[in-house]
Design a protein around this motif. Structure first.
Motif, PDB file in Angstrom:
ATOM      1  N   LYS A 133      76.136  28.081  17.860  1.00 56.91           N
ATOM      2  CA  LYS A 133      76.389  28.655  19.280  1.00 56.91           C
ATOM      3  C   LYS A 133      77.194  29.830  17.764  1.00 56.91           C
ATOM      4  CE  LYS A 133      79.446  24.851  20.377  1.00 56.91           C
ATOM      5  NZ  LYS A 133      80.885  24.000  20.149  1.00 56.91           N
ATOM      6  N   SER A 134      77.061  30.554  16.979  1.00 66.73           N
ATOM      7  CA  SER A 134      77.965  31.670  16.480  1.00 66.73           C
ATOM      8  C   SER A 134      77.048  33.062  16.595  1.00 66.73           C
ATOM      9  CB  SER A 134      78.874  31.629  15.395  1.00 66.73           C
ATOM     10  OG  SER A 134      78.578  30.487  14.388  1.00 66.73           O
ATOM     11  N   GLY A 135      76.061  32.248  15.947  1.00 59.60           N
ATOM     12  CA  GLY A 135      74.663  32.526  15.193  1.00 59.60           C
ATOM     13  C   GLY A 135      73.323  32.799  16.835  1.00 59.60           C
ATOM     14  N   PHE A 136      73.873  32.351  17.135  1.00 61.74           N
ATOM     15  CA  PHE A 136      73.498  31.928  19.049  1.00 61.74           C
ATOM     16  C   PHE A 136      71.714  31.104  18.471  1.00 61.74           C
ATOM     17  CE2 PHE A 136      76.146  35.354  20.888  1.00 61.74           C
ATOM     18  CZ  PHE A 136      76.154  34.890  22.154  1.00 61.74           C
ATOM     19  N   LEU A 137      71.595  30.696  17.474  1.00 61.37           N
ATOM     20  CA  LEU A 137      70.514  30.026  17.385  1.00 61.37           C
ATOM     21  C   LEU A 137      69.896  29.021  18.040  1.00 61.37           C
ATOM     22  CD1 LEU A 137      71.555  28.813  13.829  1.00 61.37           C
ATOM     23  CD2 LEU A 137      70.271  31.052  14.990  1.00 61.37           C
ATOM     24  N   LEU A 138      68.831  29.283  19.782  1.00 60.24           N
ATOM     25  CA  LEU A 138      69.000  29.199  20.827  1.00 60.24           C
ATOM     26  C   LEU A 138      67.160  27.699  20.436  1.00 60.24           C
ATOM     27  CD1 LEU A 138      68.891  32.155  22.656  1.00 60.24           C
ATOM     28  CD2 LEU A 138      70.532  31.008  22.328  1.00 60.24           C
ATOM     29  N   GLY A 139      67.224  28.596  19.526  1.00 56.90           N
ATOM     30  CA  GLY A 139      65.844  27.555  19.454  1.00 56.90           C
ATOM     31  C   GLY A 139      66.455  25.834  18.647  1.00 56.90           C
ATOM     32  N   GLN A 140      67.702  25.948  18.640  1.00 58.39           N
ATOM     33  CA  GLN A 140      68.678  24.701  17.653  1.00 58.39           C
ATOM     34  C   GLN A 140      68.987  23.814  19.285  1.00 58.39           C
ATOM     35  OE1 GLN A 140      70.967  25.533  14.953  1.00 58.39           O
ATOM     36  NE2 GLN A 140      69.457  26.358  13.227  1.00 58.39           N
ATOM     37  N   VAL A 141      68.823  24.618  20.447  1.00 63.72           N
ATOM     38  CA  VAL A 141      69.104  23.745  21.733  1.00 63.72           C
ATOM     39  C   VAL A 141      68.072  22.681  22.478  1.00 63.72           C
ATOM     40  CG1 VAL A 141      70.442  24.070  23.747  1.00 63.72           C
ATOM     41  CG2 VAL A 141      70.946  25.759  21.808  1.00 63.72           C
TER      42      VAL A 141
ATOM     43  N   GLY B 127      64.168  26.280  29.805  1.00 56.40           N
ATOM     44  CA  GLY B 127      63.493  26.929  29.201  1.00 56.40           C
ATOM     45  C   GLY B 127      63.511  27.995  30.666  1.00 56.40           C
ATOM     46  N   ASP B 128      64.351  28.693  30.992  1.00 60.69           N
ATOM     47  CA  ASP B 128      64.689  30.044  32.160  1.00 60.69           C
ATOM     48  C   ASP B 128      66.233  29.925  31.396  1.00 60.69           C
ATOM     49  OD1 ASP B 128      61.796  30.035  33.671  1.00 60.69           O
ATOM     50  OD2 ASP B 128      63.417  28.822  35.220  1.00 60.69           O
ATOM     51  N   VAL B 129      66.852  29.147  31.656  1.00 60.84           N
ATOM     52  CA  VAL B 129      68.280  29.538  31.533  1.00 60.84           C
ATOM     53  C   VAL B 129      68.276  29.550  29.215  1.00 60.84           C
ATOM     54  CG1 VAL B 129      70.419  28.322  30.522  1.00 60.84           C
ATOM     55  CG2 VAL B 129      69.057  27.706  32.876  1.00 60.84           C
ATOM     56  N   ARG B 130      67.314  29.589  29.040  1.00 60.15           N
ATOM     57  CA  ARG B 130      67.235  29.676  26.802  1.00 60.15           C
ATOM     58  C   ARG B 130      66.463  31.202  27.363  1.00 60.15           C
ATOM     59  NH1 ARG B 130      62.580  26.843  25.297  1.00 60.15           N
ATOM     60  NH2 ARG B 130      61.982  28.673  27.238  1.00 60.15           N
ATOM     61  N   ASP B 131      65.351  31.765  28.448  1.00 60.64           N
ATOM     62  CA  ASP B 131      65.125  33.011  28.312  1.00 60.64           C
ATOM     63  C   ASP B 131      66.493  34.106  28.521  1.00 60.64           C
ATOM     64  OD1 ASP B 131      63.174  32.177  27.621  1.00 60.64           O
ATOM     65  OD2 ASP B 131      62.065  32.162  28.948  1.00 60.64           O
ATOM     66  N   ALA B 132      66.998  33.978  29.667  1.00 55.80           N
ATOM     67  CA  ALA B 132      68.027  34.278  30.569  1.00 55.80           C
ATOM     68  C   ALA B 132      69.260  34.445  29.288  1.00 55.80           C
ATOM     69  CB  ALA B 132      68.649  33.773  31.336  1.00 55.80           C
ATOM     70  N   VAL B 133      69.567  33.390  28.337  1.00 55.44           N
ATOM     71  CA  VAL B 133      70.748  34.040  27.478  1.00 55.44           C
ATOM     72  C   VAL B 133      70.211  35.122  26.266  1.00 55.44           C
ATOM     73  CG1 VAL B 133      72.042  32.955  25.513  1.00 55.44           C
ATOM     74  CG2 VAL B 133      71.764  31.704  27.748  1.00 55.44           C
ATOM     75  N   HIS B 134      68.755  34.413  26.044  1.00 54.68           N
ATOM     76  CA  HIS B 134      68.036  35.543  25.188  1.00 54.68           C
ATOM     77  C   HIS B 134      67.988  36.673  25.885  1.00 54.68           C
ATOM     78  CE1 HIS B 134      65.174  37.178  22.225  1.00 54.68           C
ATOM     79  NE2 HIS B 134      64.657  37.248  22.976  1.00 54.68           N
ATOM     80  N   LEU B 135      67.980  36.751  26.838  1.00 56.29           N
ATOM     81  CA  LEU B 135      68.003  38.397  26.873  1.00 56.29           C
ATOM     82  C   LEU B 135      69.199  39.635  27.370  1.00 56.29           C
ATOM     83  CD1 LEU B 135      65.288  40.328  28.479  1.00 56.29           C
ATOM     84  CD2 LEU B 135      66.625  39.245  30.433  1.00 56.29           C
TER      85      LEU B 135
ATOM     86  N   ALA C  95      72.477  24.845  32.506  1.00 60.89           N
ATOM     87  CA  ALA C  95      73.563  26.158  32.457  1.00 60.89           C
ATOM     88  C   ALA C  95      74.742  25.455  31.378  1.00 60.89           C
ATOM     89  CB  ALA C  95      74.020  26.285  34.496  1.00 60.89           C
ATOM     90  N   VAL C  96      74.963  24.695  31.656  1.00 61.65           N
ATOM     91  CA  VAL C  96      75.916  23.990  31.050  1.00 61.65           C
ATOM     92  C   VAL C  96      75.553  24.109  29.356  1.00 61.65           C
ATOM     93  CG1 VAL C  96      77.198  21.960  29.887  1.00 61.65           C
ATOM     94  CG2 VAL C  96      77.046  22.062  32.237  1.00 61.65           C
ATOM     95  N   LEU C  97      74.277  24.406  29.247  1.00 61.40           N
ATOM     96  CA  LEU C  97      74.192  24.865  27.197  1.00 61.40           C
ATOM     97  C   LEU C  97      74.607  26.239  27.167  1.00 61.40           C
ATOM     98  CD1 LEU C  97      70.517  22.494  27.095  1.00 61.40           C
ATOM     99  CD2 LEU C  97      73.269  22.122  26.566  1.00 61.40           C
ATOM    100  N   ALA C  98      74.253  26.781  28.050  1.00 63.60           N
ATOM    101  CA  ALA C  98      74.921  28.269  28.039  1.00 63.60           C
ATOM    102  C   ALA C  98      76.480  28.377  28.198  1.00 63.60           C
ATOM    103  CB  ALA C  98      74.162  29.330  29.341  1.00 63.60           C
ATOM    104  N   VAL C  99      77.336  27.628  27.931  1.00 64.29           N
ATOM    105  CA  VAL C  99      78.552  28.461  28.059  1.00 64.29           C
ATOM    106  C   VAL C  99      79.124  29.160  26.853  1.00 64.29           C
ATOM    107  CG1 VAL C  99      80.849  27.080  29.051  1.00 64.29           C
ATOM    108  CG2 VAL C  99      78.801  26.859  29.995  1.00 64.29           C
ATOM    109  N   PRO C 100      78.908  27.729  25.917  1.00 59.30           N
ATOM    110  CA  PRO C 100      79.289  27.932  24.800  1.00 59.30           C
ATOM    111  C   PRO C 100      78.976  29.681  24.109  1.00 59.30           C
ATOM    112  CG  PRO C 100      78.889  26.197  24.741  1.00 59.30           C
ATOM    113  CD  PRO C 100      78.107  27.101  25.707  1.00 59.30           C
ATOM    114  N   PHE C 101      77.164  30.196  24.514  1.00 61.27           N
ATOM    115  CA  PHE C 101      76.708  31.477  24.377  1.00 61.27           C
ATOM    116  C   PHE C 101      77.464  32.515  25.278  1.00 61.27           C
ATOM    117  CE2 PHE C 101      73.509  27.841  23.666  1.00 61.27           C
ATOM    118  CZ  PHE C 101      73.532  28.388  22.416  1.00 61.27           C
TER     119      PHE C 101
ATOM    120  N   ILE D 140      79.579  35.875  23.989  1.00 61.54           N
ATOM    121  CA  ILE D 140      79.346  37.302  24.467  1.00 61.54           C
ATOM    122  C   ILE D 140      80.389  37.841  24.755  1.00 61.54           C
ATOM    123  CG2 ILE D 140      78.011  38.476  26.672  1.00 61.54           C
ATOM    124  CD1 ILE D 140      75.912  36.584  25.968  1.00 61.54           C
ATOM    125  N   ALA D 141      81.447  37.544  25.956  1.00 63.98           N
ATOM    126  CA  ALA D 141      82.092  37.831  26.510  1.00 63.98           C
ATOM    127  C   ALA D 141      83.184  38.503  25.253  1.00 63.98           C
ATOM    128  CB  ALA D 141      83.131  37.328  27.191  1.00 63.98           C
TER     129      ALA D 141
END
Length: 357
Positions: free
Chosen positions: A44-52, A61-69, A95-101, A105-106
């Motif tokens: 979560k803290s390192g935004f290691l999206l590839g580990q999710v 995949g769309d959510v992952r790309d959106a969080v990365h962007l 979308a749940v998986l994006a919540v910690p990230f 960001i907030a």
């Protein structure tokens, strides 16, 4: 969304359609609650999206790309819009998986889209909230569902449009928010009023059996100078109390709407909160006070509160809809005006077509 017959992200949903027991998937790779619980802090803290494991869930995949962007480029349209749009379309699992990230960001005071990230962070944690303005459901906040709470394989949330169990998504999102309350609490005192409002809105979905979160709302309310933020803290207190009932909080809410020294927004929020926390008849003095306070000006102002914005319709604001639904249930719903014939006398309504001969 992919083809239903071939997309592997719908494997569990297809199996359920074919008669598989939902309980057999609990704790497995398609259970977003288990995936969220296994997400490591450094991920979560390192935004290691590839580990999710985004790919396990519809449109992951769309959510992952959106969080990365959003994280790398600060793009609001491509980031928060995807997550919020999926929740609006009743697709929360990925979308749940994006919540910690989104929460991180907030919490980043230098990020240009922190307010937008926080605004959608709690969307997966609320199942039915758009267009809802009744006493029974406006602040309805069920406790996290576990396997033993399933009825005939599903909980009271039913399924998302993909067939995924909505209760699992909601429980996972609330667990993610609960795990990050330490990051969210400081945002209640952020210099930006919109951040303070959405921090309250997000924290209101956290599990709070020891009333720590609710106490933070009350503590912040004592220092808050912005009437609309104060109203948000009142509604957040009511939502937290709906999940974890507390008689003194309900009594406090009743005294608050009667307090003429409070700002109109605060009194209106307290009245709505009290109505959602009790099934007592509407007191006459409340009906009079709310009718006097619920002006067009205040209705417009309170639409900046996410509870009110989500409750509104195309013909009335959220506040107006709450007042009509909770205090004047016999009044016609303006949304019905979209059906021209519904408002005509029977004699003027068109006749049904004649049966074929």
């Amino acid at each position: 969304m992919g083809d239903w017959q071939t997309d592997p992200t719908f494997a569990m949903c297809r199996a359920l359609v074919d008669g598989a027991e939902l309980a057999s998937f609990a704790g497995g790779p398609f259970d977003v609650r288990a995936v969220m619980a296994a997400m490591r802090p450094e991920t979560k803290s390192g935004f290691l999206l590839g580990q999710v494991p985004w790919e396990r869930f519809p449109q992951g995949g769309d959510v992952r790309d959106a969080v990365h962007l959003l994280h790398s480029e600060g793009s609001r349209r491509g980031g928060t819009g995807v997550v919020g749009g999926m929740c609006a379309n009743d697709m929360r699992a990925a979308a749940v998986l994006a919540v910690p990230f989104l929460i991180r960001i907030a919490a980043d005071t230098g990020h240009p889209c922190r307010a937008n990230a926080l605004a959608v962070a709690s969307c997966p944690a609320r199942a039915r909230h758009l267009g809802i303005a009744s006493r029974d459901e406006l602040l309805l906040h069920r406790a996290d569902f576990q396997d033993g709470d399933l009825h005939d394989g599903y909980d009271d949330y039913g399924v998302e449009v993909t067939g995924y169990p909505a209760g699992w998504s909601v429980a996972a999102a609330r667990a993610a928010i609960t795990a990050d309350t330490a990051l969210l609490h400081p945002l209640l005192g952020d210099p930006d009023p919109s951040i303070r409002i959405y921090a309250a809105y997000t924290l209101a979905t956290a599990s709070d059996p020891d009333r720590t979160v609710r106490s933070s709302f009350r503590a912040r309310l004592g220092a808050e100078q912005h009437p609309l933020v104060s109203a948000a803290l009142v509604l957040a207190t009511a939502e937290a109390t709906r999940a974890h009932p507390h008689a003194p909080a309900i009594a406090w809410m009743r005294e608050l709407w009667r307090d003429r020294t409070q700002a109109p927004e605060v009194r209106l929020a307290a009245a709505i909160g009290w109505l959602c926390l009790t099934d007592e008849p509407v007191p006459d003095d409340m009906r009079t006070a709310v009718d006097d306070l619920a002006t067009d000006e205040h209705a417009h102002t309170m639409d900046d509160l996410p509870w009110m914005a989500n409750a509104g319709g195309s013909h009335e604001s959220g506040l107006q809809r709450c007042v009509r639904t909770m205090l004047h249930p016999d009044q016609p719903d303006p949304e019905d005006q979209d059906n021209l014939w519904a408002s005509l006398p029977p004699a003027l309504a068109p006749s049904p077509p004649a049966p074929p001969t």
